[in-house]
Design an enzyme around this catalytic site. Structure first.
Site, short mmCIF file in Angstrom:
data_model
loop_
_atom_site.label_atom_id
_atom_site.label_comp_id
_atom_site.label_asym_id
_atom_site.label_seq_id
_atom_site.Cartn_x
_atom_site.Cartn_y
_atom_site.Cartn_z
N ARG A 9 2.15 -12.12 -0.96
CA ARG A 9 0.71 -11.97 -0.12
C ARG A 9 0.25 -13.80 -0.93
O ARG A 9 0.00 -14.06 -1.94
CB ARG A 9 -0.03 -11.40 -0.26
CG ARG A 9 0.14 -9.52 0.24
CD ARG A 9 -0.56 -9.79 1.62
NE ARG A 9 0.21 -8.98 2.37
CZ ARG A 9 -0.23 -8.69 3.18
NH1 ARG A 9 -1.66 -8.96 4.09
NH2 ARG A 9 -0.17 -7.00 3.90
N ASP A 48 -9.93 -9.42 8.40
CA ASP A 48 -8.43 -8.49 8.26
C ASP A 48 -10.19 -7.23 8.31
O ASP A 48 -9.58 -5.67 9.19
CB ASP A 48 -8.60 -8.17 6.94
CG ASP A 48 -7.79 -6.92 6.10
OD1 ASP A 48 -7.39 -6.60 7.12
OD2 ASP A 48 -7.65 -6.43 5.22
N TYR A 91 -0.50 -4.23 -7.20
CA TYR A 91 -0.69 -4.19 -5.66
C TYR A 91 -2.65 -4.13 -4.99
O TYR A 91 -2.82 -3.40 -4.45
CB TYR A 91 0.10 -3.44 -4.93
CG TYR A 91 0.10 -4.49 -3.42
CD1 TYR A 91 0.45 -5.67 -3.33
CD2 TYR A 91 -0.22 -3.40 -2.56
CE1 TYR A 91 0.38 -5.85 -2.03
CE2 TYR A 91 -0.69 -3.73 -1.40
CZ TYR A 91 -0.08 -5.13 -0.77
OH TYR A 91 0.12 -5.83 0.47
N SER A 138 -1.16 -3.33 10.14
CA SER A 138 -0.82 -4.81 8.26
C SER A 138 -0.02 -5.27 9.35
O SER A 138 0.92 -4.38 9.47
CB SER A 138 -1.30 -4.62 7.88
OG SER A 138 -2.53 -3.26 7.40
N LYS A 184 -9.74 -2.00 1.60
CA LYS A 184 -9.16 -1.02 2.21
C LYS A 184 -10.56 0.06 1.79
O LYS A 184 -10.66 0.60 2.61
CB LYS A 184 -8.03 -0.83 2.22
CG LYS A 184 -7.02 -2.27 2.19
CD LYS A 184 -7.52 -2.82 3.53
CE LYS A 184 -6.77 -3.57 4.13
NZ LYS A 184 -6.27 -3.89 5.42
N ARG A 216 0.49 -1.32 0.23
CA ARG A 216 0.43 0.05 0.17
C ARG A 216 1.11 1.31 0.50
O ARG A 216 2.31 1.16 0.37
CB ARG A 216 -0.79 0.33 1.18
CG ARG A 216 -2.20 -0.94 1.27
CD ARG A 216 -2.93 -1.23 2.51
NE ARG A 216 -2.57 -1.03 3.44
CZ ARG A 216 -1.79 -0.59 4.69
NH1 ARG A 216 -2.13 0.47 4.11
NH2 ARG A 216 -1.33 -1.20 5.75
N HIS A 229 -10.95 -2.58 11.44
CA HIS A 229 -9.60 -3.04 10.56
C HIS A 229 -9.53 -4.44 11.50
O HIS A 229 -8.33 -4.59 12.17
CB HIS A 229 -8.32 -2.38 10.49
CG HIS A 229 -7.37 -2.96 9.97
ND1 HIS A 229 -5.81 -2.52 10.15
CD2 HIS A 229 -7.35 -3.50 8.88
CE1 HIS A 229 -5.54 -3.20 9.02
NE2 HIS A 229 -5.75 -3.93 8.85
N CYS A 288 0.62 -8.03 11.80
CA CYS A 288 0.78 -7.82 13.06
C CYS A 288 0.08 -8.63 13.67
O CYS A 288 -0.20 -8.99 15.00
CB CYS A 288 0.27 -6.22 13.80
SG CYS A 288 1.92 -4.56 13.33
P1 GDP Z 1 -2.05 -9.60 9.34
O1 GDP Z 1 -1.25 -8.28 9.14
O2 GDP Z 1 -2.83 -8.44 10.11
O3 GDP Z 1 -3.54 -9.97 9.07
O4 GDP Z 1 -1.28 -10.34 9.81
P2 GDP Z 1 -0.25 -11.40 9.71
O5 GDP Z 1 -1.05 -12.59 10.85
O6 GDP Z 1 -0.30 -12.38 8.16
O7 GDP Z 1 1.17 -11.52 10.65
C1 GDP Z 1 1.93 -10.99 10.29
C2 GDP Z 1 3.49 -11.30 10.33
O8 GDP Z 1 3.71 -11.73 12.03
C3 GDP Z 1 3.43 -12.44 10.08
O9 GDP Z 1 5.13 -13.18 9.37
C4 GDP Z 1 3.22 -13.94 11.09
O10 GDP Z 1 4.28 -14.88 10.66
C5 GDP Z 1 3.92 -12.76 12.07
N1 GDP Z 1 2.82 -13.27 13.66
C6 GDP Z 1 1.11 -13.13 13.43
N2 GDP Z 1 1.83 -13.77 14.62
C7 GDP Z 1 2.24 -13.70 15.52
C8 GDP Z 1 2.45 -14.33 17.47
O11 GDP Z 1 1.97 -14.05 18.12
N3 GDP Z 1 3.81 -13.94 17.29
C9 GDP Z 1 4.94 -14.33 16.22
N4 GDP Z 1 6.15 -13.57 17.12
N5 GDP Z 1 5.37 -13.28 15.26
C10 GDP Z 1 3.32 -13.35 14.22
P1 PGA Z 2 -3.32 -7.43 6.44
O1 PGA Z 2 -4.07 -6.70 5.33
O2 PGA Z 2 -4.07 -6.46 7.79
O3 PGA Z 2 -3.86 -8.48 6.27
O4 PGA Z 2 -1.87 -7.30 6.24
C1 PGA Z 2 -4.01 -5.77 4.10
C2 PGA Z 2 -3.39 -4.89 4.69
O5 PGA Z 2 -3.53 -4.36 6.10
O6 PGA Z 2 -2.31 -4.17 3.50
MN MN Z 3 -4.79 -4.64 6.56
MN MN Z 4 -3.97 -10.51 7.38
#
Ligand code: GDP
Ligand code: PGA
Ligand code: MN
Ligand code: MN
Length: 608
Positions: free
Chosen positions: A390, A298, A222, A273, A231, A79, A251, A275
């Site tokens: 992704r 999400d 993207y 994002s 989004k 983004r 979110h 996290c």
């Molecule tokens: P989103 O973008 O908020 O959906 O985050 P994701 O679930 O895709 O996670 C983003 C990154 O954080 C990835 O590389 C995951 O492996 C890592 N991650 C997710 N949950 C955890 C956790 O509980 N502990 C740690 N250390 N890393 C995590």
């Molecule tokens: P994410 O979604 O929160 O899973 O990273 C895409 C974004 O927020 O850009």
């Molecule tokens: Mn997101």
């Molecule tokens: Mn995600």
């Protein structure tokens, strides 16, 4: 060529006047070779995927059925927050956290960018519906795009095509409103000019017109910039709808938790994002007897139900997950979902036998083609997959999909979690004393920047409710809206609010808490708090589990690390105070609700 001669324009499968007029106007402006009205069928998927393989945009994987790899232009991987605009009539309404341009100025400027921008390309018309098709008031949209990659991704991420278009006429025959969402990669082709695998434009504009409920996105292919139902609609435009109509567009993931005693609790969680939302949404609990099911990873739309509780619906239809870090040990349910195929991967590495790989996946091959199309070996030094690579995969393939995932009524939320990525200061879990305190925790939460957005990574910034990049209006008004929501319900009907941090670090910058499936231990404490069964310790920042309240049975992490993860250090927190003050100043002290200023004042007093 006049628009009436554009092949396909007249083959509209609808009589919806506003839709027909808009599509004609866009075709006249953008001068595509042809217009295609997308129906969302399997045939459409097959045809477009073959076209994209022939064009070199997609590689068909032999390792997974009906699955493809795309690698993007290296300048189009995330983004673009500095190119994202909220074009409200008044600059003040966009607030200090958004880029702003007057809607007329933006339209004048972008009209010139869109003029003939689809020359030599196909213009696709994608009717879509965010949320269940059978909602009483389905939230409709139409994306016009010149990217077939976007069409395929929309097949996965939204309810689209014929089924959505049917909802454009209400049962009483009136034509429903829809959000017009215009997208072009901004790469017109001159006659005879060869295409590139990933067309895009170095100039990018992701523009929102909140009063008109309209989106114009230019220059990027993207997902976060180009799949406009996600989004742009479901967060930025929907946050404005939600403010006006008294609901919340957030979110947040939506997770269903089932205890060994078969009690059911639904939890929504907002993390910035990259996290941990997708991972928590697909949790495989480490605690015996606990089960988790997923409803969304999400975005959550939350409204009050007739019983006075907040009900959440996921507007999306697929998962757009971060690949790196996803593996059988961390997120087996994501692996099971993508193994079923029908998945588009973007910017991961290609194995020599036609499968995909990324950092964090088990069984690292000795040779790969990296996302930049270079030969890659473990000694190469570079990452094989882009950190924001992704997978885009249908929700329906999840082995832990909650049966009620498509129910227009939604699910009643028992707890809201806020969280971010903080190496220090923020404890593993912290319960808000009440709704108002919870809104304060959300409004002042902070996180380190990640690869999900273009720019530097690892800088701590305030990211209120994980909505900093997704707010369609003034952040101060948004905080007031959250407080107003709290006023509308009896306190015991509202979700309890918690603040979590899976990412606190010890020496050697190791994670103090193992995360992933072990996060179920924290969720168990949260459920026990809701049920009034678990004890908590009052600290200046909120309530944390007492030493014996967190179930650590079978956990391999040293107790000292768990203690350090839970620790509230008043000294560290005193350093947060000026940062929060600056944040409030940035929003505008006159725009910060007095309730939140009072919360800051009492935090200051409690810290001494
Ligand atoms: P989103 O973008 O908020 O959906 O985050 P994701 O679930 O895709 O996670 C983003 C990154 O954080 C990835 O590389 C995951 O492996 C890592 N991650 C997710 N949950 C955890 C956790 O509980 N502990 C740690 N250390 N890393 C995590
Ligand atoms: P994410 O979604 O929160 O899973 O990273 C895409 C974004 O927020 O850009
Ligand atoms: Mn997101
Ligand atoms: Mn995600």
């Amino acid at each position: 060529m006049t628009a009436s001669t554009v092949p396909g324009l007249e083959q509209a499968p609808t009589t919806h006047r506003a839709l027909l007029d808009w599509v004609r106007d866009v075709a006249e402006l953008t001068t595509p070779l042809r217009v295609v009205w997308c129906d969302g069928s399997q045939d459409e998927w097959r045809e477009l995927s073959v076209d994209l393989v022939n064009a070199g945009t997609l590689v068909r994987l032999s390792g997974k059925p009906n699955s493809f790899l795309a690698v993007s232009d290296p300048g189009d991987v995330a983004r673009v927050e500095d190119r994202t605009f909220i074009c409200s009539e008044n600059e003040a309404d966009a607030g200090p956290t958004n880029n702003w341009m007057h809607p007329v100025d933006m339209k004048v400027l972008l009209t010139e960018h869109f003029r003939a921008s689809m020359a030599g390309r196909t213009m696709y018309v994608i009717p879509f519906c965010m949320g269940p098709l059978d909602s009483e008031e389905p939230k409709l949209g139409v994306e016009i795009t010149d990217s077939a990659y976007v069409v395929l991704s929309m097949h996965i991420m939204t309810r689209m095509g014929t089924a959505a278009l049917e909802r454009f006429t209400a049962p009483d025959g009136t034509e429903r409103e829809f959000v017009p969402a215009l997208h072009s990669v901004g790469a017109p082709l001159a006659p005879g000019q060869a295409d590139v695998p990933w067309p895009c434009n170095p100039v990018k504009y992701i523009s929102h017109f909140p009063e008109e409920r309209m989106i114009w996105s230019y220059g990027s292919g993207y997902g976060g910039n180009s799949l406009l139902g996600k989004k742009c609609y479901s967060l930025r435009i929907a946050s404005v709808m939600a403010r006006d109509e008294g609901w919340l567009a957030e979110h947040m993931l939506i997770l269903k938790l089932i205890s060994p005693e078969n009690e059911v609790h639904y939890v929504a969680a907002a993390f910035p994002s990259a996290c941990g939302k997708t991972n928590l949404a697909m949790l495989q609990p480490a605690l015996p007897g606990w089960r988790a099911e997923t409803l969304g990873d999400d975005i959550a739309w939350m409204r009050f139900g007739e019983d006075g509780r907040l009900y959440a619906v996921n507007p999306e239809f697929g998962f757009f997950g971060v690949a790196p870090g996803t593996g059988w040990h961390t997120n087996p349910n994501a692996m099971r979902t993508i193994e079923k195929g029908n998945t588009i991967f973007t910017n991961v590495a290609l194995t020599d036998d036609g499968d995909v790989w990324w950092e964090g996946l088990e069984d690292r091959p000795e040779h790969l083609t990296s996302w930049t199309k270079q030969d890659w070996t473990p000694g190469s030094g570079d990452k094989a997959a882009h950190p924001n690579s992704r997978y885009c995969t249908p929700m329906s393939q999840s082995p832990i999909l909650a049966p009620e995932w498509d129910d227009p009524k939604g699910v009643p939320i028992s707890a809201i979690l806020f969280g971010g990525r903080r190496k220090t200061t923020v404890p593993l879990v912290n319960e808000a004393r009440d709704w108002r305190h919870g809104v304060f925790l959300g409004a002042t939460m902070s996180s380190e920047t990640t690869a999900a957005a273009a720019g530097s990574v690892g800088n701590v910034r305030r990211d209120p409710m994980a909505m900093l990049p997704f707010l369609g209006y003034h952040a101060g008004d948004y905080f007031q809206h959250w407080l107003n929501i709290g006023e509308r319900a009896a306190p015991d009907m509202l979700p309890k609010i918690f603040y979590v941090n899976w990412f606190r670090r010890g020496d050697n910058s190791r994670f103090l808490w193992p995360g992933f499936g072990e996060n179920s231990r924290v969720l168990k404490w949260i459920v026990d708090r809701i049920e009034g069964r678990a004890t908590a310790l009052d600290t200046p920042v909120g309530r944390i589990p007492t030493a014996d309240a967190l179930d650590l049975d079978g956990l391999n992490t040293p107790l000292a690390d768990v203690d350090a993860a839970l620790n509230v250090d008043p000294g560290e927190w005193r350093e947060e105070i000026p940062l929060i003050e600056n944040w409030f100043k940035h929003i505008g002290d006159d725009k910060i609700p007095s309730a939140l200023r009072d919360e800051l004042e009492s935090l200051r007093l409690r810290l001494g």
